[in-house]
Design a protein around this motif. Structure first.
Motif, PDB file in Angstrom:
ATOM      1  N   MET B   1     -22.782 -22.803  92.233  1.00 54.76           N
ATOM      2  CA  MET B   1     -21.333 -22.594  92.082  1.00 54.76           C
ATOM      3  C   MET B   1     -20.914 -21.370  92.911  1.00 54.76           C
ATOM      4  O   MET B   1     -19.908 -21.378  93.634  1.00 54.76           O
ATOM      5  CB  MET B   1     -21.009 -22.398  90.598  1.00 54.76           C
ATOM      6  N   HIS B   2     -21.730 -20.309  92.788  1.00 53.54           N
ATOM      7  CA  HIS B   2     -21.415 -19.102  93.555  1.00 53.54           C
ATOM      8  C   HIS B   2     -21.523 -19.363  95.041  1.00 53.54           C
ATOM      9  O   HIS B   2     -20.770 -18.790  95.836  1.00 53.54           O
ATOM     10  CB  HIS B   2     -22.357 -17.949  93.144  1.00 53.54           C
ATOM     11  N   LEU B   5     -18.162 -21.304  95.940  1.00 53.91           N
ATOM     12  CA  LEU B   5     -16.864 -20.676  95.675  1.00 53.91           C
ATOM     13  C   LEU B   5     -16.872 -19.159  95.826  1.00 53.91           C
ATOM     14  O   LEU B   5     -15.806 -18.541  95.844  1.00 53.91           O
ATOM     15  CB  LEU B   5     -16.402 -21.023  94.244  1.00 53.91           C
ATOM     16  N   GLY B   6     -18.052 -18.559  95.891  1.00 50.42           N
ATOM     17  CA  GLY B   6     -18.143 -17.112  95.922  1.00 50.42           C
ATOM     18  C   GLY B   6     -17.988 -16.556  97.331  1.00 50.42           C
ATOM     19  O   GLY B   6     -17.556 -17.250  98.255  1.00 50.42           O
ATOM     20  N   THR B  16     -27.457 -17.504  98.244  1.00 48.78           N
ATOM     21  CA  THR B  16     -28.381 -17.107  99.311  1.00 48.78           C
ATOM     22  C   THR B  16     -29.418 -16.124  98.789  1.00 48.78           C
ATOM     23  O   THR B  16     -30.586 -16.184  99.158  1.00 48.78           O
ATOM     24  CB  THR B  16     -27.616 -16.482 100.481  1.00 48.78           C
ATOM     25  N   GLN B  17     -28.987 -15.251  97.920  1.00 46.47           N
ATOM     26  CA  GLN B  17     -29.889 -14.241  97.387  1.00 46.47           C
ATOM     27  C   GLN B  17     -31.021 -14.875  96.584  1.00 46.47           C
ATOM     28  O   GLN B  17     -32.201 -14.631  96.829  1.00 46.47           O
ATOM     29  CB  GLN B  17     -29.094 -13.282  96.496  1.00 46.47           C
ATOM     30  N   VAL B  21     -34.433 -15.404  98.867  1.00 43.60           N
ATOM     31  CA  VAL B  21     -35.202 -14.191  98.596  1.00 43.60           C
ATOM     32  C   VAL B  21     -36.099 -14.383  97.379  1.00 43.60           C
ATOM     33  O   VAL B  21     -37.311 -14.207  97.459  1.00 43.60           O
ATOM     34  CB  VAL B  21     -34.261 -12.981  98.389  1.00 43.60           C
ATOM     35  N   PHE B  50     -32.013 -36.632  82.113  1.00 40.79           N
ATOM     36  CA  PHE B  50     -30.744 -36.704  81.389  1.00 40.79           C
ATOM     37  C   PHE B  50     -29.978 -37.957  81.807  1.00 40.79           C
ATOM     38  O   PHE B  50     -29.467 -38.710  80.964  1.00 40.79           O
ATOM     39  CB  PHE B  50     -29.944 -35.436  81.672  1.00 40.79           C
ATOM     40  N   SER B  53     -30.925 -41.477  80.539  1.00 44.49           N
ATOM     41  CA  SER B  53     -30.555 -41.938  79.192  1.00 44.49           C
ATOM     42  C   SER B  53     -29.397 -42.924  79.269  1.00 44.49           C
ATOM     43  O   SER B  53     -29.117 -43.646  78.315  1.00 44.49           O
ATOM     44  CB  SER B  53     -30.212 -40.756  78.290  1.00 44.49           C
ATOM     45  N   TRP B  54     -28.717 -42.978  80.435  1.00 47.70           N
ATOM     46  CA  TRP B  54     -27.662 -43.952  80.629  1.00 47.70           C
ATOM     47  C   TRP B  54     -28.065 -45.057  81.600  1.00 47.70           C
ATOM     48  O   TRP B  54     -27.702 -46.203  81.427  1.00 47.70           O
ATOM     49  CB  TRP B  54     -26.395 -43.293  81.198  1.00 47.70           C
ATOM     50  N   TRP B  88     -30.054 -19.208 105.784  1.00 47.53           N
ATOM     51  CA  TRP B  88     -30.295 -18.001 104.979  1.00 47.53           C
ATOM     52  C   TRP B  88     -29.077 -17.079 104.974  1.00 47.53           C
ATOM     53  O   TRP B  88     -28.972 -16.212 104.138  1.00 47.53           O
ATOM     54  CB  TRP B  88     -31.535 -17.249 105.494  1.00 47.53           C
ATOM     55  N   GLU B 346     -19.398  -8.644  90.805  1.00 44.17           N
ATOM     56  CA  GLU B 346     -18.737  -9.758  90.122  1.00 44.17           C
ATOM     57  C   GLU B 346     -18.250  -9.329  88.747  1.00 44.17           C
ATOM     58  O   GLU B 346     -17.166  -9.714  88.303  1.00 44.17           O
ATOM     59  CB  GLU B 346     -19.698 -10.949  89.998  1.00 44.17           C
TER      60      GLU B 346
END
Lengths: 127, 434
Positions: B1-2, B5-6, B16-17, B21, B50, B53-54, B88, B346
């Motif tokens: 997510m980061h 959008l980050g 990336t971190q 790394v 997960f 199961s469907w 990277w 953050e």
């Protein structure tokens, strides 16, 4: 199962909101710079800034900080403060590695407004 | 997510971190001291379970694709994309890469039964399988005698209740425990442990790397030396390690300039393509082919040079592991704490406390302190390769030294190359964020 999906969706939404990058468009002034040497290599380089307000007038008495870091993760950034001298703001950046660097400059003007600039320093040379 | 959008600047983004790394370095250190526990904890498998199961997979993985060629193509593609697109230094690209792997895992494992993605497709998994051949732990039967009377083969087929319903699945990668040898293709999922009705499968300490000179038949794999796909993967694992490290030092830009000036190549893609072709195809063909021919001559063997090369290529895996470990541990150890200022920033942005007095200064160990460790990892890898080559040469009886020497020399040449690369000044060029 339905409850889990709702919880998962909520978590993802919260993460999305929290992770969203804030972009602060700086319209309160501008920052000009000069790096000496103009083609920096590994080692210390002098960086000079001049700050201008929204009307283009040079600014004195601003608090100028910068973060010098490379464009990839994991390297140690440097947090520096520039000292004012004769209307210019001076500091020294130690380029510890060859490659692409970026300087993230923040200037807080005497009237409280903030001016920011991201300066790319590509291809710092090997010693 | 980061990542999506980050911040677009890599040192300010957790994607990336944490991926380039922390994850890479931690994966190898866990392999070195334990086993393939990162495959055990793989979130792609969790998500797949997960989703199952469907949706129940309807097909079996095609017989003609029950090999590693697709995985090999993906491994090379990831290595190439990493260099070409500077992943990277690009949080968005890193996030997209992770999401693409997740999507591919879901697509494959919701379509095909078993762990088809893990066994035949996942590029991270194949790389982990080779690394885990050097691990000190292995899942194996505790008492082979108990397996001889087992008719249900629960470790492979799963354990069922009286109505025939599946209570515990067996090994989805097709590894039948009594005939399983080594960690290749084992994701440490522990399904076999849970399925065995006699609790006869345990985590066992073993000699790291010993499976590389084991020429016996392996359940779910066959004989290592008769698998050209595994031989090709081993080649990429070894030579790709040097290539990946070379891409981060100054001489690579000197080489690019030379290629541009002398061959007229302008695009980075074409220059990288040439470099990849040389390091992953031409150079191995010359080195491994030459060593195989020398061994064939020295042992007066009748087998083909290709067959000899497929047997001995696995002797270089310890050295390849050493290079990867030296490279990734450098980034992990020098940048271990670099996630802290990201979290501080953050938290401050969300209005929370910075938790420590900003800015957080220490990032990790100084590079000068890590360099001897890197040389140590490289040396251990070289010694491991010599040992494996020597053990493989045992098959050649009185010509053992003649069989061993070419491969010992190849490992030594690669070691010298690795030391040279590690001693070069790093020059990290990546995407300048917009």
């Amino acid at each position: 199962m339905r409850a889990r999906c709702v919880v998962a969706a909520g978590l993802i939404s919260a993460l999305a909101i929290a992770c969203r990058e804030q972009t602060n468009a700086s319209v309160a002034g501008s920052i000009d710079y000069r790096i000496v040497p103009s083609a920096p290599v590994v080692g210390p380089s002098r960086v000079e800034f001049t700050i201008h307000d929204a009307l283009g007038a040079p600014v004195r008495g601003a608090a100028v900080r910068l973060e010098a870091t490379m464009t990839h993760a994991g390297m140690a950034p440097q947090w520096l403060e520039a000292k004012e001298k004769d209307g210019r703001y001076l500091t020294s950046v130690e380029f510890t590695m060859a490659g692409d660097w970026v300087l993230l400059v923040e200037a807080r003007l005497p009237d409280g407004t903030q001016v920011e600039r991201i300066i790319d320093v590509p291809a710092v040379g090997a010693p | 997510m980061h990542g999506l959008l980050g911040p677009s600047l890599a040192p300010r983004n957790l994607a990336t971190q944490l991926v380039w790394v922390h994850y890479r370095g931690a994966l190898l250190l866990v392999m070195l001291f334990a086993g393939n526990f990162l495959c055990m904890a793989c979130p792609m498998v969790g998500m797949r379970d997960f989703a199952r199961s469907w949706i129940t997979p309807r097909w079996r993985w095609p017989r003609s694709l029950r090999n590693k060629w697709i995985a090999l193509a993906l491994v090379v593609s990831v290595l190439f994309g990493y260099e070409l697109f500077d992943w990277w230094g690009d949080p968005r690209a890193t996030a997209v890469l992770v999401l693409a792997l997740f999507s591919l895992a879901l697509l494959v494992d919701l379509s095909f039964e078993g762990a088809s993605f893990c066994k035949h497709v996942c590029p991270v998994g194949q790389w982990s399988f080779f690394a885990s051949t050097l691990s000190p732990l292995e899942l194996r039967v505790a008492d082979p005698g108990r397996c001889t009377s087992c008719l249900s083969k629960d470790c492979l087929r799963g354990r069922r209740d009286d109505q025939g319903g599946l209570v515990q699945r067996g090994c989805e990668l097709g590894l039948f425990q009594p005939r399983k040898r080594g960690n290749m293709d084992c994701t440490f999922c522990l399904d076999c442990v849970a399925a065995c009705p006699q609790d006869n499968v345990t985590l066992t300490v073993r000699v790291p790397g010993a499976e590389l000179w084991d020429g016996g038949f392996r359940s779910g794999i066959g004989r290592l030396a008769r698998r050209p796909d595994l031989g090709a993967l081993a080649t990429v694992f070894v030579f790709g390690a040097l290539l990946n490290a070379f891409g981060m030092v100054s001489p690579v830009f000197v080489l690019q300039a030379w290629l541009s000036a002398n061959l007229g190549l302008q695009s980075e893609g074409s220059m990288l393509g040439l470099l990849f072709a040389f390091v992953l195809v031409i150079e191995p063909a010359l080195l491994l082919g030459g060593a195989a021919l020398a061994t064939r001559r020295a042992t007066r063997a009748r087998e083909s040079a290709l067959s000899i090369a497929l047997r001995y290529i696995h002797s270089l895996v310890p050295f390849g592991f050493g290079v990867w470990l030296a490279h990734f541990s450098f980034h992990l150890l020098t940048g271990f704490w670099s996630f802290v200022p990201i979290l501080q920033r953050e938290l401050a942005r969300l209005g929370g406390p910075a938790l420590t007095a900003p800015p957080w200064a220490p990032m990790g160990l100084p590079p000068a302190m890590v360099y001897p460790l890197e040389l140590g990892f490289l040396s251990l890898g070289l010694i491991g390769s010599w040992i494996v080559a020597w053990q493989l040469a045992d098959r050649d009886g009185p010509w053992r030294i003649g069989a061993f020497l070419p491969w010992g020399i190849v490992a030594s040449v690669l070691f010298a190359t690795g030391v040279w690369i590690l001693s070069q000044p790093m020059e990290m060029r990546g995407m300048i964020p917009s």
